[in-house]
Design a protein around this motif. Sequence first.
Motif, PDB file in Angstrom:
ATOM      1  N   TYR A 150       0.832  -1.205   0.000  1.00 56.45           N
ATOM      2  CA  TYR A 150       0.000   0.000   0.000  1.00 56.45           C
ATOM      3  C   TYR A 150       0.870   1.260   0.000  1.00 56.45           C
ATOM      4  O   TYR A 150       0.511   2.270  -0.608  1.00 56.45           O
ATOM      5  CB  TYR A 150      -0.931  -0.020   1.208  1.00 56.45           C
ATOM      6  N   ALA A 151       2.000   1.189   0.674  1.00 59.15           N
ATOM      7  CA  ALA A 151       2.929   2.321   0.666  1.00 59.15           C
ATOM      8  C   ALA A 151       3.465   2.561  -0.739  1.00 59.15           C
ATOM      9  O   ALA A 151       3.807   3.696  -1.093  1.00 59.15           O
ATOM     10  CB  ALA A 151       4.073   2.059   1.639  1.00 59.15           C
ATOM     11  N   PHE A 152       3.523   1.504  -1.543  1.00 57.73           N
ATOM     12  CA  PHE A 152       3.981   1.649  -2.923  1.00 57.73           C
ATOM     13  C   PHE A 152       3.080   2.602  -3.702  1.00 57.73           C
ATOM     14  O   PHE A 152       3.572   3.442  -4.467  1.00 57.73           O
ATOM     15  CB  PHE A 152       4.022   0.287  -3.616  1.00 57.73           C
ATOM     16  N   TYR A 153       1.775   2.495  -3.525  1.00 50.61           N
ATOM     17  CA  TYR A 153       0.847   3.385  -4.236  1.00 50.61           C
ATOM     18  C   TYR A 153       1.075   4.832  -3.823  1.00 50.61           C
ATOM     19  O   TYR A 153       1.064   5.737  -4.664  1.00 50.61           O
ATOM     20  CB  TYR A 153      -0.602   2.981  -3.948  1.00 50.61           C
ATOM     21  N   ALA A 154       1.273   5.060  -2.538  1.00 51.47           N
ATOM     22  CA  ALA A 154       1.529   6.420  -2.052  1.00 51.47           C
ATOM     23  C   ALA A 154       2.847   6.949  -2.615  1.00 51.47           C
ATOM     24  O   ALA A 154       2.942   8.110  -3.019  1.00 51.47           O
ATOM     25  CB  ALA A 154       1.564   6.438  -0.524  1.00 51.47           C
ATOM     26  N   ARG A 199       6.511  -5.212  -9.260  1.00 51.64           N
ATOM     27  CA  ARG A 199       6.722  -6.374 -10.134  1.00 51.64           C
ATOM     28  C   ARG A 199       5.567  -7.356 -10.017  1.00 51.64           C
ATOM     29  O   ARG A 199       5.102  -7.927 -11.014  1.00 51.64           O
ATOM     30  CB  ARG A 199       8.045  -7.047  -9.784  1.00 51.64           C
ATOM     31  N   HIS A 200       5.079  -7.549  -8.797  1.00 48.63           N
ATOM     32  CA  HIS A 200       3.956  -8.462  -8.594  1.00 48.63           C
ATOM     33  C   HIS A 200       2.677  -7.906  -9.229  1.00 48.63           C
ATOM     34  O   HIS A 200       1.907  -8.639  -9.849  1.00 48.63           O
ATOM     35  CB  HIS A 200       3.729  -8.699  -7.104  1.00 48.63           C
ATOM     36  N   ILE A 201       2.458  -6.588  -9.079  1.00 49.49           N
ATOM     37  CA  ILE A 201       1.280  -5.960  -9.669  1.00 49.49           C
ATOM     38  C   ILE A 201       1.322  -6.069 -11.194  1.00 49.49           C
ATOM     39  O   ILE A 201       0.304  -6.305 -11.851  1.00 49.49           O
ATOM     40  CB  ILE A 201       1.190  -4.482  -9.241  1.00 49.49           C
ATOM     41  N   ALA A 202       2.535  -5.903 -11.760  1.00 49.47           N
ATOM     42  CA  ALA A 202       2.675  -5.914 -13.214  1.00 49.47           C
ATOM     43  C   ALA A 202       2.356  -7.279 -13.821  1.00 49.47           C
ATOM     44  O   ALA A 202       1.712  -7.366 -14.868  1.00 49.47           O
ATOM     45  CB  ALA A 202       4.090  -5.496 -13.602  1.00 49.47           C
ATOM     46  N   GLY A 203       2.796  -8.351 -13.167  1.00 47.90           N
ATOM     47  CA  GLY A 203       2.551  -9.653 -13.779  1.00 47.90           C
ATOM     48  C   GLY A 203       2.602 -10.824 -12.844  1.00 47.90           C
ATOM     49  O   GLY A 203       2.659 -11.971 -13.282  1.00 47.90           O
ATOM     50  N   GLY A 204       2.550 -10.571 -11.561  1.00 44.50           N
ATOM     51  CA  GLY A 204       2.679 -11.651 -10.597  1.00 44.50           C
ATOM     52  C   GLY A 204       1.574 -12.684 -10.625  1.00 44.50           C
ATOM     53  O   GLY A 204       1.802 -13.846 -10.300  1.00 44.50           O
ATOM     54  N   ARG A 215       1.310  -6.013 -20.484  1.00 47.33           N
ATOM     55  CA  ARG A 215       1.707  -6.234 -19.102  1.00 47.33           C
ATOM     56  C   ARG A 215       2.976  -7.082 -19.032  1.00 47.33           C
ATOM     57  O   ARG A 215       3.814  -6.889 -18.136  1.00 47.33           O
ATOM     58  CB  ARG A 215       0.576  -6.897 -18.314  1.00 47.33           C
ATOM     59  N   TYR A 216       3.127  -8.002 -19.971  1.00 44.71           N
ATOM     60  CA  TYR A 216       4.331  -8.830 -19.990  1.00 44.71           C
ATOM     61  C   TYR A 216       5.566  -7.980 -20.269  1.00 44.71           C
ATOM     62  O   TYR A 216       6.611  -8.150 -19.617  1.00 44.71           O
ATOM     63  CB  TYR A 216       4.216  -9.920 -21.044  1.00 44.71           C
ATOM     64  N   ARG A 217       5.460  -7.044 -21.211  1.00 40.24           N
ATOM     65  CA  ARG A 217       6.589  -6.168 -21.510  1.00 40.24           C
ATOM     66  C   ARG A 217       6.935  -5.294 -20.308  1.00 40.24           C
ATOM     67  O   ARG A 217       8.107  -5.087 -19.987  1.00 40.24           O
ATOM     68  CB  ARG A 217       6.273  -5.301 -22.733  1.00 40.24           C
ATOM     69  N   PHE A 218       5.891  -4.781 -19.648  1.00 38.58           N
ATOM     70  CA  PHE A 218       6.139  -3.960 -18.468  1.00 38.58           C
ATOM     71  C   PHE A 218       6.742  -4.797 -17.354  1.00 38.58           C
ATOM     72  O   PHE A 218       7.668  -4.353 -16.660  1.00 38.58           O
ATOM     73  CB  PHE A 218       4.832  -3.310 -17.997  1.00 38.58           C
ATOM     74  N   TRP A 219       6.244  -6.003 -17.178  1.00 40.36           N
ATOM     75  CA  TRP A 219       6.785  -6.917 -16.157  1.00 40.36           C
ATOM     76  C   TRP A 219       8.252  -7.219 -16.443  1.00 40.36           C
ATOM     77  O   TRP A 219       9.083  -7.273 -15.527  1.00 40.36           O
ATOM     78  CB  TRP A 219       5.976  -8.210 -16.134  1.00 40.36           C
ATOM     79  N   THR A 220       8.601  -7.415 -17.715  1.00 40.67           N
ATOM     80  CA  THR A 220       9.992  -7.670 -18.093  1.00 40.67           C
ATOM     81  C   THR A 220      10.875  -6.478 -17.758  1.00 40.67           C
ATOM     82  O   THR A 220      11.984  -6.629 -17.223  1.00 40.67           O
ATOM     83  CB  THR A 220      10.090  -7.972 -19.599  1.00 40.67           C
ATOM     84  N   PHE A 221      10.365  -5.274 -18.045  1.00 40.10           N
ATOM     85  CA  PHE A 221      11.114  -4.054 -17.732  1.00 40.10           C
ATOM     86  C   PHE A 221      11.309  -3.903 -16.230  1.00 40.10           C
ATOM     87  O   PHE A 221      12.423  -3.619 -15.762  1.00 40.10           O
ATOM     88  CB  PHE A 221      10.357  -2.853 -18.297  1.00 40.10           C
ATOM     89  N   VAL A 222      10.240  -4.099 -15.471  1.00 34.82           N
ATOM     90  CA  VAL A 222      10.311  -3.981 -14.021  1.00 34.82           C
ATOM     91  C   VAL A 222      11.241  -5.050 -13.431  1.00 34.82           C
ATOM     92  O   VAL A 222      11.974  -4.793 -12.475  1.00 34.82           O
ATOM     93  CB  VAL A 222       8.905  -4.071 -13.392  1.00 34.82           C
ATOM     94  N   SER A 223      11.223  -6.233 -14.008  1.00 34.50           N
ATOM     95  CA  SER A 223      12.084  -7.317 -13.523  1.00 34.50           C
ATOM     96  C   SER A 223      13.558  -6.961 -13.670  1.00 34.50           C
ATOM     97  O   SER A 223      14.383  -7.285 -12.806  1.00 34.50           O
ATOM     98  CB  SER A 223      11.787  -8.616 -14.275  1.00 34.50           C
TER      99      SER A 223
END
Length: 262
Positions: A150-154, A199-204, A215-223
């Motif tokens: 939740y702190a991540f959103y803030a 990372r979990h939000i993107a594709g967990g 979402r897969y591309r974003f997950w790859t970038f975040v990873s």
Amino acid sequence: MTTTVSRPGAKRAAIAARTLRTDRWWLAPLITFAGLSAWVLYATVRVFMHKWYYVPDYHYLTPFYSPCLTDRCIEGSAEFGTPLPSFWLIPEAAFTLPFLLLFRLTCYYYRKAYYRAFWLSPPACAVPDAHAKYTGETRFPLVFQNLHRYAFYAATIISVINTWDAIRSFGTGFGLGNVILSANVVMLWAYTLSCHSCRHIAGGRLKHFSKHPVRYRFWTFVSKLNARHMLLAWVTLGTLALTDFYVMALAAGWWPDLRFIS
């Protein structure tokens, strides 16, 4: 020969020797302790100085005071009004600092860092814990580590605010301060997006990446960023302190801003 003594029902191995490691295992936690302590001391002093945080000529606002919300804010520094009184215990960025602190405190890397450096729990791999009992993060106050997602959103919202501060600073030209503010924002975004929760939000929870190509591309970038999460955690402490110090120096009149385009 060193022997290992075990007890029925023991949750951890009882090793007679302090540790079998022969390297300088204590150096890493010592450096971490010194680095984090120095940064916290600097940030605390700066937050409660209540001055030298804004340069009106160039719209430079240090991230430690963004957004400025007390009625002592310098004219032009308060983008969202001044709803807070000017009591010395109330920081100018009182609404955002607690969330940033929570985001950093509950960060997976920082947990490891201060658990080892400050609590010696454990101080290093293959070194006994300094505490007799181990309860993990199941009891007060460590149970609040679960608030990290939740702190991540803030923190994301605060990063947007810092981005706006950097963009606004270009309204009067282009100088070294613009470069420092912009570089800090880029690193803050890199650290925020490299968060395990992001990372979990993107594709967990995706079962089929092929059905969610974006979402897969974003997950790859975040990873890729996530693999450098520890490095980004330290780099952003440095860029935050550098940005604040530079703005403070300009506001205090210690030296002028290096201007490229006036």
